[in-house]
Write a protein that holds these residues in place. Structure first.
Motif, PDB file in Angstrom:
ATOM      1  N   GLU A 158      88.762  -1.363  47.715  1.00 41.26           N
ATOM      2  CA  GLU A 158      89.241  -2.333  46.736  1.00 41.26           C
ATOM      3  C   GLU A 158      89.934  -3.509  47.418  1.00 41.26           C
ATOM      4  OE1 GLU A 158      88.734  -2.609  43.497  1.00 41.26           O
ATOM      5  OE2 GLU A 158      87.391  -0.878  43.669  1.00 41.26           O
ATOM      6  N   ASN A 159      90.690  -3.211  48.479  1.00 35.09           N
ATOM      7  CA  ASN A 159      91.367  -4.281  49.218  1.00 35.09           C
ATOM      8  C   ASN A 159      90.353  -5.215  49.877  1.00 35.09           C
ATOM      9  OD1 ASN A 159      93.910  -3.343  48.548  1.00 35.09           O
ATOM     10  ND2 ASN A 159      94.148  -2.131  50.417  1.00 35.09           N
ATOM     11  N   ASP A 187      87.720   5.968  51.413  1.00 35.70           N
ATOM     12  CA  ASP A 187      89.022   5.411  51.065  1.00 35.70           C
ATOM     13  C   ASP A 187      88.828   4.321  50.013  1.00 35.70           C
ATOM     14  OD1 ASP A 187      91.505   4.183  50.926  1.00 35.70           O
ATOM     15  OD2 ASP A 187      91.908   4.369  53.069  1.00 35.70           O
ATOM     16  N   LYS A 188      89.001   4.675  48.763  1.00 37.27           N
ATOM     17  CA  LYS A 188      88.760   3.738  47.666  1.00 37.27           C
ATOM     18  C   LYS A 188      89.756   2.578  47.669  1.00 37.27           C
ATOM     19  CE  LYS A 188      85.253   5.892  46.020  1.00 37.27           C
ATOM     20  NZ  LYS A 188      83.914   5.271  46.166  1.00 37.27           N
ATOM     21  N   THR A 189      90.977   2.853  48.098  1.00 43.62           N
ATOM     22  CA  THR A 189      91.982   1.789  48.147  1.00 43.62           C
ATOM     23  C   THR A 189      91.579   0.726  49.170  1.00 43.62           C
ATOM     24  OG1 THR A 189      93.742   3.330  47.549  1.00 43.62           O
ATOM     25  CG2 THR A 189      94.402   1.249  48.569  1.00 43.62           C
ATOM     26  N   LYS A 190      91.101   1.193  50.319  1.00 45.70           N
ATOM     27  CA  LYS A 190      90.647   0.274  51.359  1.00 45.70           C
ATOM     28  C   LYS A 190      89.459  -0.546  50.868  1.00 45.70           C
ATOM     29  CE  LYS A 190      89.124   0.173  56.192  1.00 45.70           C
ATOM     30  NZ  LYS A 190      88.795   1.001  57.396  1.00 45.70           N
TER      31      LYS A 190
END
Length: 300
Positions: A144-145, A139-142
């Motif tokens: 980055e967050n 999960d790239k979004t996770k």
């Protein structure tokens, strides 16, 4: 007997040993069957830390390294520098950089919660940041967050460190910066309120401005009613402040560490200082593993 039959027999024997609680023997049978995953799981069941570390080292498989590191985290790694060293080593060899980042984050929290050492905490969080940038999370979004949150946490702690040092050169600016930090809604996720208020209270008490010091004592108690103030502020300072303004030391549980008697309450901060010295001595005595672990994030 064919090789396939031999393999099946060894696995079956290993399964039987597992059911009987003979984990070491099960590990041996699984290893003979070349099933290192099952062999490691058998060792994990045994709880034999020495053999788990050895097996991970000789297996040289990424998943085995990660399994061993996960197990070692369940131990009291805070007091075992050798265990800390192996956790970092195994996660690195297993290329489990997201797990290693979480471990460094846990190290940072220990430095803050137990030793109030924000400098070493920043070092550990910096290592966590490096690991997260290397990680390959699905999960790239996770990911980055997490990186963004970590950056914010590091920035706030660095600001607190700089603020604390200002009291040696420009205390008025130091006070201003402390008050600014206390307005940050995200502060307590990075820097504990007690550490910021502690600086203000100690400073104003040293200036004999006891009214202002007492004001911040009250603010801290209102913000965190169950806080143990002796962890953040010298008990002699607290006593002096209350005596000067004529306020009783009501609710002693909020001031003393749990389990301390009256004499200990008068020296609460001294006890913390002694604990901190012991903490440093432990790491100095265990020179090789400790220096490898703590130095890896202490001064980068």
């Amino acid at each position: 007997m064919s090789s396939k039959q031999r393999h099946q027999l060894l696995i079956h024997l290993g399964d039987c040993c597992m059911k009987q609680g003979e984990y070491h023997l099960a590990c041996k049978k699984y290893t003979q069957a070349s099933d290192r995953d099952k062999a490691m799981r058998a060792l994990l069941k045994s709880g034999d830390t020495e053999k788990i570390i050895f097996f991970a080292g000789v297996s040289r498989q990424r998943n085995i390294y990660v399994m061993a590191a996960n197990y070692l985290q369940s131990l009291d790694w805070r007091k075992e520098p050798e265990v800390m060293k192996n956790i970092i080593s195994f996660y690195t060899k297993g290329k489990a950089f997201d797990s290693l980042a979480s471990f460094y984050d846990a190290c940072a929290q220990v430095e803050i919660d137990e030793y109030q050492n924000y400098e070493k905490a920043v070092g550990a969080l910096t290592e966590a940041f490096k690991c997260l940038t290397k990680a390959k999370m699905p999960d790239k979004t996770k990911q980055e967050n997490k990186i963004t949150d970590l950056k914010s946490k590091i920035a706030i702690i660095k600001k607190f460190i700089t603020t604390r040092r200002l009291f040696d050169t420009d205390p008025n600016e130091g006070v201003k910066q402390c008050l600014g930090l206390l307005q940050d809604s995200d502060l307590n996720a990075s820097v504990r309120y007690g550490d910021v208020y502690g600086i203000l209270i100690e400073y104003y008490a040293a200036q004999q401005n006891y009214e202002r010091a007492y004001q911040y004592v009250q603010e801290l108690r209102q913000r965190m009613p169950k806080i143990q103030m002796s962890f953040f502020i010298n008990m002699r300072t607290i006593q002096d402040v209350h005596d000067a303004v004529g306020a009783p030391l009501d609710g002693p549980d909020n001031y003393a560490h749990e389990g301390l008697d009256g004499d200990d309450m008068q020296n609460g901060s001294d006890i913390d200082e002694e604990d901190s010295e012991v903490h440093e001595e432990i790491y100095q005595e265990n020179t090789d593993p400790a220096q490898m672990v703590r130095a890896s994030f202490a001064y980068r």
